[in-house]
Write an enzyme that holds these catalytic residues in place. Structure first.
Site, PDB file in Angstrom:
ATOM      1  N   ILE A 148       0.815  -1.217   0.000  1.00  0.00           N
ATOM      2  CA  ILE A 148       0.000   0.000   0.000  1.00  0.00           C
ATOM      3  C   ILE A 148       0.848   1.266   0.000  1.00  0.00           C
ATOM      4  O   ILE A 148       0.340   2.371   0.091  1.00  0.00           O
ATOM      5  CB  ILE A 148      -0.987   0.051   1.182  1.00  0.00           C
ATOM      6  N   GLU A 149       2.157   1.065  -0.090  1.00  0.00           N
ATOM      7  CA  GLU A 149       3.017   2.251  -0.197  1.00  0.00           C
ATOM      8  C   GLU A 149       3.624   2.322  -1.584  1.00  0.00           C
ATOM      9  O   GLU A 149       3.140   3.043  -2.435  1.00  0.00           O
ATOM     10  CB  GLU A 149       4.079   2.229   0.910  1.00  0.00           C
TER      11      GLU A 149
END
Lengths: 337, 779
Positions: free
Chosen positions: A147-148
């Site tokens: 998610i980064e």
């Protein structure tokens, strides 16, 4: 006939030697030392008292740093080439991104507030839960986090190799070229250069009595007397201890959603235990706490005083403390941006 | 061949085994090396961990100390501790020892936990204590309460006993810190309460965390580990060194084997070379005999042919045949000699000999050819030389012969002077020089360089013009060097050459007393036109005591004779103004003026046919011959006997009654021998093997046996041994027929009972000499 014999004996010996050499090499631990690097050196000054000044940067390898800067700003490190380190750690804006939590690739939302990259070299651990021992380990986190940046090193290396500037820059510093170790080393060197020495508080502590205003001096005394300094101490005014959020009294519910180090250690004593963050450049790194749920510094200070120290701050207390926090702001040395 | 291949394959097996052993030993070495390295790094890590644990404990234990204001050092130590802990866990994972990592993990947990408490408690204690100075509290009761609480808290802090702690807790609770009205107004009061509550709740927890930190077993465990590791490291090191040594040994063993193999190979090739040399010498030896036999056959038959009646052309052809055969023989002898010398098969003899006999031989061989070419051949022998020397006369003779015949060959006019003189004397050794100087075509410097190298002649056209193989000088050089000397040459192109052979001659020989014949100042008129001959002859005459008057032509001689009286006249046969019979007649006119006349000449065909009544000496002059002639001349004053020097003339002695057994297997040789024998009217019987010889000797009576050595079935030596069993040397002389005899071989023949030896083919004179010597009835 004798020459042939001697030759074959020689060949035999040499091949045996070669085999042994191969065996030896295969047994070697796979440390690929990235060579030729002048280490980053700081000029530490120690003074009496709970807060220590930020050291001066004595020496740093310019080639590695420049390469690191380029990588830090490069979105190639993310899988869809949209997110760079600099996306969440804006160096010119206090080292974080001003959001409660950061957004990664594909607009995915994180769970924790991005800590400032400034002076992060002086934190004893990285991340809110201290899961990385140092800056080098920290690099792996965002890169692999889906998610980064959601990427991986082989992908990154491939992309970097397409760019002749990166290839050239890497070849300059490392004979091995573009490797994971080189990438990490470059980023870390750059981050090590992001320090903010000569903050007013530092100058005050070093002897300049006029570095702080009267109110700031009062604020400092309160900071010490109330006991804020028992956790927010050291070189980074914090960043060297774990502590439980809501030590003595309670804290707002919104701060108790994240169990902190308990997630890693599974130790019930570690519930709500986080790394004590640094207070340097604090007015630039709103919003506050691990989930960025506290927007203002005055709210943050109030929560802290109550929960950690059992103190109800008065309005003037808050104002004094806030004034002090201004003195915690430093500037990047010239030419860093 | 197959067996050889098999052994080589097998012996290479050794090398292969050694290589494999090197590989194995090497890999063992590497293994142990890595073990050693790993253990060493584990040791280092654990050693650091040990130190860090102690340092971390110090930081933690002093965290509560009032003078510790910040925890940067603690943070750094904790970081270090964690790093080392990670390294250990990696190592432990590979070594399967989990105990230590568990302890470390616990320790870390305690530390971080304690630190959390410690920081807060420190603040709380400080805060509680600072309430003592709070100006806000108005009520004295409250103040007292507060003081009580503070002291109780202090007591609580300094107490470790659980019962007492609980007591204090109870007391504090009893003090009931809730005051109406005060709470809400005084936030400090609230804080006070909160902190006291916190202290009471958490202090003991903190202490409980502190104890395991203080009492941690880690240090002890690590120390134990370090001890073990140390031992293992030492062992590993020994093993490592051992395997390194073994590897090294194997490698050196490999080199050693290679060396040994090289040595063996060298030995084998050496043996092969030796065998090759052996077979070559064998071949030579065989060939020697094989070649010479038919050669001699050719000679012999041509001689026989020449004795038959031939017309002029036929005779001429046969002469040419003989001449070719002779040249071929010379060449073959050269080649065989050369090969022998090269393969070190030539032995230099050491027997006593006389110089003048040697020179005599040379004179016989080349005198005639010198004379035919009109060259003066002169000998000059140093007076200081001993009579006898120890050496190899055959070889020296060979050299002198070669040099002399070369000199004659390459000289068209003038003389060839053979000089023997002494250069120095040392203990038991005279250093002689034999030099042959001629007035021939000479040698250019370029030619000089190639002179002694084999197969080269001074000029390639030399072979065409002068013949020969070009080996002669090389052989001379080799021979002289074999005898411990060397050969030199001086020359000027067009003027002449001088070859000198320097030889050390051993004087370690029974010296027969030198001939000290001296004359007593008798006067001699020496008539000789060649200045050198004149000089040398005069020197010789003076040395034996004569007073010499020298003249160089006939008229001068006559003039001298007119004036004075001479005891002796030595007259050269060929003078520029008078020669031959005319000269003698002229001199005879002065008969009263001299007592004796000796004629002095080279071999001269003219003379042979006349039969002069004066004694003749042939040139070149040899001192001993001169003395002999003069002495016999003087002794038999009136009996002027012609002095013959080995001229073949009709023999008055008859051998018709002699019975000779000829033992020879070769048909041609037999024919040749028979020719000589029948010419002498000797009765001959033949045998072709030793066995036949023995039987014939048993059956009949013989005066002499001529025994060939190499025969089938039974050779000459065997036969001689058997014959000697029933007939001794006096009763039946046996003569060995063999070419090329060495001193050792001659000894051998003598030992088994032979009386003498003859070369093949033998000539009549030689046989006569032998008969004279051995068969008494012959006289």
């Amino acid at each position: 006939m004798t020459y042939r014999y001697l030759l074959s004996v020689m060949v035999g010996l040499i091949s045996v030697a070669g085999l042994l050499l191969g065996y030896y090499l295969s047994m070697l631990p796979g440390t690929s030392q990235v060579m030729v690097r002048t280490p980053t050196e700081y000029e530490y000054v120690s003074i009496a008292g709970p807060i220590q000044p930020i050291p001066k940067l004595k020496s740093i390898d310019p080639l590695w740093r420049n390469l690191g800067r380029a990588l830090f700003n490069s979105p190639l490190l993310s899988t869809d080439n949209t997110v760079a380190c600099a996306s969440c750690h804006v160096v010119s804006q206090g080292g974080d991104d001003g959001f409660p939590v950061s957004a990664g690739i594909n607009g995915s939302i994180g769970s924790r507030n991005s800590p400032t990259v400034l002076n992060s070299a002086f934190n004893f651990r990285q991340f809110w839960d201290g899961r990385s021992a140092d800056l080098a380990e920290q690099v792996l986190g965002p890169i692999h986090n889906p998610i980064e940046m959601g990427s991986n090193f082989s992908q990154i290396i491939l992309k970097l190799k397409q760019s002749p500037e990166f290839v050239q820059a890497f070849r300059q510093v490392s004979p091995a070229g573009i490797t994971q170790a080189a990438i990490i080393k470059a980023l870390v060197t750059f981050e090590e250069s992001l320090i903010t020495p000569n903050a007013p508080i530092d100058r005050f502590l070093m002897g300049d009595k006029f570095a702080l205003s009267a109110q700031q001096k009062i604020g400092y005394r309160k900071f010490v007397d109330f006991g804020c300094v028992s956790c927010h101490q050291g070189r980074n005014i914090g960043g060297n201890l774990y502590q439980r959020l809501g030590r003595i009294a309670g804290v707002p519910e919104k701060l108790l959603k994240d169990k902190g180090r308990f997630k890693i250690t599974k130790n019930p004593n570690d519930q709500y235990v986080f790394k004590v963050p640094s207070l340097r450049n604090i007015n630039r790194t709103a919003p506050y706490f691990h989930n960025g749920s506290v927007a203002t510094l005055s709210e943050a200070v109030t929560i802290m005083a109550k929960g950690q120290l059992g103190i109800d701050l008065t309005k003037s207390d808050i104002e004094d403390l806030l004034a002090l926090f201004e003195a915690f702001n430093g500037h990047l040395p010239k030419g860093q941006l | 061949m197959k067996g050889l291949k098999l052994t080589t394959k097998l012996s290479y097996l050794i090398e292969a085994i050694i290589l494999v052993s090197v590989l194995l030993a090497g890999s063992q070495f590497i293994n142990h090396y890595f073990n050693y390295q790993n253990n060493k790094s584990e040791f280092d890590v654990k050693s650091d961990l040990h130190d860090t644990t102690v340092e971390l404990s110090i930081e933690v234990l002093s965290a509560m100390n009032a003078s510790i204001y910040h925890y940067d050092k603690y943070a750094a130590k904790q970081l270090e501790f964690e790093r080392l802990y990670q390294e250990i866990t990696l190592m432990e994972a590979s070594n399967n020892r989990k105990k230590l990592s568990q302890s470390l993990n616990d320790f870390l947990g305690h530390v971080t936990g304690y630190m959390q408490y410690a920081t807060m408690l420190k603040t709380s204690f400080r805060f509680v204590s600072s309430m003592a100075f709070n100006k806000d509290v108005l009520n004295i009761n409250h103040k007292n309460k507060i003081m009580n609480v503070i002291s109780l808290v202090a007591a609580f802090r300094n107490n470790s006993d659980l019962a007492v702690s609980n007591d204090i807790k109870e007391n504090i609770k009893k003090l009931n810190l809730t005051f109406n009205g005060i709470e809400t107004q005084n936030s400090r009061w609230n804080m006070f309460r909160l902190h006291v509550k916190f202290i009471l709740a958490e202090h003991l927890n903190a202490i409980s965390l502190l104890q395991p930190i203080q009492n941690t077993d880690i240090s002890r465990e690590i120390s134990q580990d370090l001890l073990n590791l140390n031992e293992r490291i030492e062992v590993d090191f020994i093993y490592m060194a051992l395997w390194a040594l073994i590897t090294f040994l194997f490698v050196s063993f490999l080199f050693f084997i290679a060396l040994v193999r090289q040595g063996r190979n060298l030995q084998i090739s050496n043996n092969n070379a030796k065998m090759a040399a052996e077979s070559k010498s064998q071949f030579l030896a065989n060939m020697s005999h094989e070649i010479r036999t038919p050669m001699n056959g050719i000679f012999g038959i041509s001689d026989i042919l020449l004795k038959t009646s031939l017309d002029f052309q036929q005779r001429s052809y046969v002469e040419k045949l003989k001449f070719s055969a002779k040249s071929l023989t010379i060449i073959i002898n050269d080649i065989l000699d050369f090969s022998k010398i090269e393969s070190k098969k030539l032995h230099v003899e050491s027997i006593p000999f006389e110089i003048h006999k040697l020179l005599d031989n040379v004179k016989t061989m080349v005198g005639r050819s010198a004379n035919e070419k009109g060259l003066e051949l002169i000998f000059d022998v140093d007076d200081r030389l001993s009579n006898h020397y120890q050496g190899d006369p055959v070889r020296i003779g060979q050299i002198l012969l070669n040099l002399s015949s070369n000199a004659i060959k390459f000289t068209e006019q003038g003389h060839v002077l053979l000089k023997v003189f002494l250069t120095r004397q040392t203990q038991g050794c005279d250093h002689l020089v034999f030099s042959v100087r001629d007035t021939g075509i000479g040698i250019t410097p370029e030619q000089r360089q190639k002179l002694f190298t084999r197969f080269s002649q001074a000029e390639s056209s030399t072979t065409r013009k002068y013949g020969g193989t070009g080996l002669g000088l090389t052989i001379c050089k080799m021979l002289s060097e074999l005898m411990g000397g060397h050969i030199e040459v001086e020359s000027e192109s067009g003027k002449g050459s001088c070859f000198s052979v320097h030889l050390p001659m051993s004087t370690d020989v029974e010296q027969i007393a030198k001939d000290n014949t001296r004359f007593f100042g008798q006067r001699v008129l020496l008539v000789e036109d060649n200045p050198i001959t004149l000089e040398i002859t005069s020197k010789v005459l003076s040395s034996i005591g004569f007073k010499v008057v020298e003249v160089a032509n006939g008229s001068s001689a006559l003039r001298e004779l007119t004036d004075r009286h001479f005891d002796l006249v030595l007259l050269d046969w060929k003078l520029p103004d008078l020669f031959g019979l005319e000269l003698v007649e002229a001199i005879e006119k002065f008969k009263e003026h001299f007592d004796h006349l000796i004629v002095f000449t080279g071999y001269d065909a003219d003379y042979i046919s006349t039969g002069l009544s004066y004694p003749v000496i042939n040139k070149p002059l040899i001192k001993q011959d001169l003395i002999l002639t003069i002495t016999s001349c003087l002794n038999e004053k009136d009996n002027i006997k012609p002095y013959q020097h080995e001229e073949p003339i009709e023999e008055l002695i008859s051998y018709a009654h002699l019975r000779v057994l000829l033992v020879e297997d070769n048909e041609i040789n037999t024919m040749v021998a028979l020719d000589v024998l029948t010419e002498m009217n000797i009765q001959v019987e033949c045998a072709i093997t030793g066995l036949q010889a023995v039987e014939k000797a048993k059956l009949s009576e013989f005066d002499l046996i001529l025994m060939d050595i190499q025969m089938p079935e039974m050779d000459g030596m065997e036969a001689t041994k058997i014959i000697r069993q029933f007939k001794d040397a006096k009763q039946l002389p046996i003569v060995a027929l063999t070419a090329n005899v060495l001193h050792d071989e001659v000894q051998l023949y003598m030992e088994i009972g032979m009386n003498h030896h003859l070369g093949k083919p033998f000539e009549r004179q030689e046989l006569e000499k032998v008969i004279k010597k051995l068969v008494p009835r012959a006289h």
